[in-house]
Design an enzyme around this catalytic site. Sequence first.
Site, PDB file in Angstrom:
ATOM      1  N   ASP A  69       0.812  -1.210   0.000  1.00 19.66           N
ATOM      2  CA  ASP A  69       0.000   0.000   0.000  1.00 19.66           C
ATOM      3  C   ASP A  69       0.851   1.267   0.000  1.00 19.66           C
ATOM      4  OD1 ASP A  69       0.665  -0.913   2.642  1.00 19.66           O
ATOM      5  OD2 ASP A  69      -0.719   0.539   3.495  1.00 19.66           O
ATOM      6  N   HIS A 144       8.175  -1.343  12.960  1.00 20.66           N
ATOM      7  CA  HIS A 144       7.072  -1.904  12.179  1.00 20.66           C
ATOM      8  C   HIS A 144       7.395  -3.361  11.884  1.00 20.66           C
ATOM      9  CE1 HIS A 144       3.453  -1.681   9.910  1.00 20.66           C
ATOM     10  NE2 HIS A 144       4.011  -1.809   8.726  1.00 20.66           N
TER      11      HIS A 144
END
Length: 314
Positions: A69, A144
């Site tokens: 994304d 992350h």
Amino acid sequence: MKVELYFLGTGAGMPSKERNVTSVMLGLLAERGVYWMFDCGEGTQHQVLRAPVKIGKLEKLFITHLHGDHLYGLPGLMSSRSYQGGDTPFTIYGPKGIREFVETSLRISDSHLGYQTTIIELEPEEQVVFEDDQFVVSAAPLVHRIESFGYRIVEKPQKGRLDAERLKSLGIAFGPLFGKIKNGEDVELPDGTKLKAEEFIGPMIPGRIVTILGDTQPCVHAVTLSKDADVLVHEATFAEHRKELAVMYDHSTAIDAAKTAQEAGVGTLILTHISSRYQGEEADMLRDEARTVHGDTLLAHDHFRFEIRSSRQR
């Protein structure tokens, strides 16, 4: 001079009818005549068609991490740049793996670009990735599921304003002497009077600071990259009552983003990367939550634009 953020996509994970996936442009038309882009999710070039920005003027692209994304729109964007008059050099910054992704995509699709491309892969550490006489861009790793970076863009200080009225009051007409003093040169008048340039030039004007973070949990580098920034662009994938999901998937809540902004002394916080579960007015809840911690918070939407004012303009 105008510096502006333009949000092409503000969604998380998958596109929705309201939000495309992540991409934001930093407009530097007055300073450099170009745009810089941060992330390029699928469909970004379609968003550009409905935006007052031009791919042909795109100079740099900073990829925060290699999740789709934030990345899948890149091959199409690079091909379209050639067709839209982009013949100047183009530089891509991103984590290790970005070179393989770009080169493989272009090779397999037999794409031919009409411009020089440079790909710079970042080391997993704090680093300066670009510097010239106008800007310094630094990057640092975040927290992350995969390697993710945040970027800090610092405009270098500008010369102070020349006190033209004071010079005129001394009987000095506009002309070469003005230019010399503005350039910091001391001058001597025909009557022997010596003028020190520093007495007629205001203090240096601090440059603007913009921080754009990739996907992350709250972490030290998120704060250091954001220190005293005029504007911080921060993901807010979840509301606070979904905190367990934020932790599970290494994302932030709106409250997390606000706490980072508050700790770093940020001016304006702009929330983006909004989960598709928050549609319409439900997304306003994220902004309202963040404002309980950091009052100057805005919620980005696709085609939202934000002018970053210099200290002189403010």
